[in-house]
Scaffold this motif. Structure first.
Motif, PDB file in Angstrom:
ATOM      1  N   ARG A 159      -4.600 -18.978  40.342  1.00  0.00           N
ATOM      2  CA  ARG A 159      -5.090 -18.897  41.717  1.00  0.00           C
ATOM      3  C   ARG A 159      -5.543 -20.299  42.110  1.00  0.00           C
ATOM      4  O   ARG A 159      -6.303 -20.928  41.378  1.00  0.00           O
ATOM      5  N   GLU A 169       6.506 -11.303  51.859  1.00  0.00           N
ATOM      6  CA  GLU A 169       6.003 -10.595  50.684  1.00  0.00           C
ATOM      7  C   GLU A 169       6.953 -10.808  49.513  1.00  0.00           C
ATOM      8  O   GLU A 169       8.169 -10.812  49.684  1.00  0.00           O
ATOM      9  N   ILE A 179      -2.582 -12.850  50.288  1.00  0.00           N
ATOM     10  CA  ILE A 179      -3.120 -11.701  49.574  1.00  0.00           C
ATOM     11  C   ILE A 179      -2.433 -11.611  48.216  1.00  0.00           C
ATOM     12  O   ILE A 179      -1.215 -11.744  48.112  1.00  0.00           O
ATOM     13  N   LEU A 180      -3.226 -11.368  47.181  1.00  0.00           N
ATOM     14  CA  LEU A 180      -2.725 -11.212  45.828  1.00  0.00           C
ATOM     15  C   LEU A 180      -3.187  -9.856  45.310  1.00  0.00           C
ATOM     16  O   LEU A 180      -4.380  -9.562  45.325  1.00  0.00           O
ATOM     17  N   GLU A 181      -2.227  -9.024  44.889  1.00  0.00           N
ATOM     18  CA  GLU A 181      -2.559  -7.707  44.340  1.00  0.00           C
ATOM     19  C   GLU A 181      -1.914  -7.588  42.962  1.00  0.00           C
ATOM     20  O   GLU A 181      -0.722  -7.801  42.801  1.00  0.00           O
ATOM     21  N   LEU A 182      -2.734  -7.243  41.967  1.00  0.00           N
ATOM     22  CA  LEU A 182      -2.255  -7.066  40.603  1.00  0.00           C
ATOM     23  C   LEU A 182      -2.113  -5.587  40.306  1.00  0.00           C
ATOM     24  O   LEU A 182      -2.971  -4.792  40.680  1.00  0.00           O
ATOM     25  N   GLY A 183      -1.031  -5.223  39.611  1.00  0.00           N
ATOM     26  CA  GLY A 183      -0.819  -3.824  39.249  1.00  0.00           C
ATOM     27  C   GLY A 183      -0.672  -3.653  37.776  1.00  0.00           C
ATOM     28  O   GLY A 183      -0.675  -4.529  36.989  1.00  0.00           O
ATOM     29  N   LEU A 192       2.833  -8.002  40.199  1.00  0.00           N
ATOM     30  CA  LEU A 192       2.018  -8.938  40.942  1.00  0.00           C
ATOM     31  C   LEU A 192       2.639  -9.070  42.322  1.00  0.00           C
ATOM     32  O   LEU A 192       3.807  -9.433  42.441  1.00  0.00           O
ATOM     33  N   LYS A 245       1.495 -11.687  49.240  1.00  0.00           N
ATOM     34  CA  LYS A 245       1.961 -11.438  50.607  1.00  0.00           C
ATOM     35  C   LYS A 245       1.105 -12.171  51.621  1.00  0.00           C
ATOM     36  O   LYS A 245      -0.026 -12.578  51.339  1.00  0.00           O
TER      37      LYS A 245
END
Length: 128
Positions: free
Chosen positions: A23, A104, A124-128, A114, A117
């Motif tokens: 990041r 995105e 925006i960062l979204e971890l799954g 990951l 978007k």
């Protein structure tokens, strides 16, 4: 430092080995960019550009891009679980909006997802 590819062309990453995901934040700890550092030393940096599209660059080394000015005010922090252990890029799915602008990108790294978007001009960062 050399820019090897920009935009969607830079997302041809299947099979590449990621050594860490970082990041990049500003002085207020706002997310400015996400950087994938590959085992060969190259890096892929994703940020939101002025028109809210995602800017993607594949570079010859892992540095904070100079367009994130001033560079010395940026902080790089490795993302836990995506750093230290080498992960293979299994899939990259990019999404374009109605204007055919990249907004995105979903990465699959050895079973971890990951999502990066652009939303309302923010990264925006979204971890799954």
């Amino acid at each position: 430092m050399t820019v090897l590819a920009k935009g969607v062309a830079a997302l041809d990453l299947r099979g590449r080995i990621v050594s860490e995901v970082v990041r990049i934040t500003d002085a207020d700890d706002s997310l400015e960019a996400v950087q994938f550092v590959f085992a060969d030393g190259q890096s892929l940096t994703i940020t939101v550009w002025t028109d809210w599209r995602l800017m993607v660059e594949l570079r010859s080394e892992a540095v904070v891009p100079d367009y994130l000015w001033p560079v010395e005010d940026r902080t790089c922090t490795a993302i836990a679980g995506l750093s230290g252990a080498e992960k293979v890029v299994r899939e990259v799915v990019s999404t374009l909006n109605d204007a055919r602008v990249l907004v995105e990108v979903l990465f699959s790294l050895d079973g971890r997802s990951l999502l990066v978007k652009s939303f309302g001009g923010d990264l925006i960062l979204e971890l799954g």
